[in-house]
Scaffold this active site. Structure first.
Site, PDB file in Angstrom:
ATOM      1  N   GLU A 209      51.107  17.888 -43.286  1.00  0.00           N
ATOM      2  CA  GLU A 209      51.748  18.804 -42.339  1.00  0.00           C
ATOM      3  C   GLU A 209      53.243  19.006 -42.629  1.00  0.00           C
ATOM      4  OE1 GLU A 209      49.630  19.207 -38.270  1.00  0.00           O
ATOM      5  OE2 GLU A 209      50.347  17.155 -38.401  1.00  0.00           O
TER       6      GLU A 209
ATOM      7  N   HIS B 289      58.043  15.979 -35.884  1.00  0.00           N
ATOM      8  CA  HIS B 289      56.698  16.358 -35.431  1.00  0.00           C
ATOM      9  C   HIS B 289      56.066  15.107 -34.835  1.00  0.00           C
ATOM     10  CE1 HIS B 289      52.732  17.819 -35.025  1.00  0.00           C
ATOM     11  NE2 HIS B 289      52.234  17.086 -36.003  1.00  0.00           N
TER      12      HIS B 289
ATOM     13  N   HIS C 294      52.939  13.416 -32.022  1.00  0.00           N
ATOM     14  CA  HIS C 294      51.675  13.585 -31.297  1.00  0.00           C
ATOM     15  C   HIS C 294      51.751  12.867 -29.939  1.00  0.00           C
ATOM     16  CE1 HIS C 294      49.512  13.820 -35.493  1.00  0.00           C
ATOM     17  NE2 HIS C 294      50.224  14.896 -35.243  1.00  0.00           N
TER      18      HIS C 294
ATOM     19  N   HIS D 210      47.519  19.013 -29.807  1.00  0.00           N
ATOM     20  CA  HIS D 210      47.989  18.380 -31.029  1.00  0.00           C
ATOM     21  C   HIS D 210      49.289  17.608 -30.816  1.00  0.00           C
ATOM     22  CE1 HIS D 210      49.022  19.141 -35.596  1.00  0.00           C
ATOM     23  NE2 HIS D 210      49.370  17.943 -35.187  1.00  0.00           N
TER      24      HIS D 210
END
Ligand SMILES: [Zn+2]
Length: 267
Positions: free
Chosen positions: A87, A106, A108, A186
């Site tokens: 990613e 990023h 989660h 996500h």
């Protein structure tokens, strides 16, 4: 703000930034923003960024764990680079679209993900998170899947097509309007003009989510910030973000599971 056009070798990166990046990986883990998954990157030049190889952030420890990528295509500068995160396109497309962005996280975070699948928006309601504004946008991978139905629909952002669509949700005309965007089912992407503030925004986005959910569970009406309150609290905390950094530094330095071979203590 970086002004260098290109950095292609880690020997060109300031040792202070290398050390700070590794510490940053540990801070995100210490605050439960990442587990085995999730990542942070930092812009090195107008055409490159750096992030760790395919490794849980808590385990990033040395310069051998770091990789320089091209913003243009998210490919490593060196062909023999170790495996990277699938990613990493999230990072490359955000840097490409927003020249002022210097760092991207990023995560989660399970505290945040509920707001990506509910009709209740994540909204600033806690004075440390005014930067969130009155409604954090939710990007939905399905908005891309509908045009490419044969694509894998595993929600991961593993190509430029998905990542450029996600990046558009952050702002327009090269200007970030929303420093945080949720990704349905996500996680989230967090941006800032410094690595320190990107970690700050990540930590306090999660805390705002926790506060908002706690308030909602009480059953009464929840009073959110007005646009003005969100703006002013965001400005105030943005000026004082230097305060928690030494505390977070101490927290990770005192945990034996984290190793930063670039820190003075380990040299
Ligand atoms: Zn992810």
């Amino acid at each position: 703000m970086v002004t260098v056009d290109s950095i292609t070798d880690l020997s060109q990166v300031s040792p202070v930034l290398l050390r700070k990046y590794i510490d940053g990986c540990h801070k995100l883990h210490q605050h439960d923003l990442v587990d085995a998954y999730g990542h942070i990157s930092v812009r090195l030049s107008t055409s490159n960024f750096m992030m760790s190889k395919y490794l849980a952030p808590a385990l990033v420890a040395s310069i051998e764990d770091l990789v320089i990528y091209n913003i243009e295509d998210a490919q490593p500068v060196k062909p023999d680079a170790p495996r990277g995160f699938s990613e990493r396109f999230i990072h490359s497309e955000v840097y490409k679209a927003y020249p002022a962005v210097q760092s991207v996280v990023h995560s989660h975070s399970p505290e945040v993900v509920p707001f990506s699948i509910s009709t209740v928006p994540l909204s600033a309601c806690f004075h440390m998170a005014g930067f969130l504004g009155t409604a954090v946008p939710v990007w939905d991978a399905a908005s891309v899947y509908k045009d490419y139905p044969s694509d894998n629909q595993d929600m991961l952002v593993r190509n430029t097509r998905l990542a450029s669509s996600l990046a558009k949700a952050l702002g327009e005309n090269g200007q970030v309007k929303h420093p945080v965007v949720l990704m349905r089912g996500h996680g989230m992407v967090v941006t800032s003009e410094s690595l320190e503030m990107c970690i700050f925004n990540s930590i306090y986005t999660q805390q705002n989510a926790r506060v908002q959910r706690s308030a909602m569970s009480l059953g009464g009406a929840v009073k959110y910030f007005t646009e003005r309150e969100a703006h002013d609290t965001g400005t105030t905390t943005g000026m004082g973000a230097v305060k928690p950094w030494p505390l977070w530094e101490k927290e990770v330095a005192n945990k034996t599971m984290y190793h930063n071979q670039l820190s003075a203590a380990e040299v």
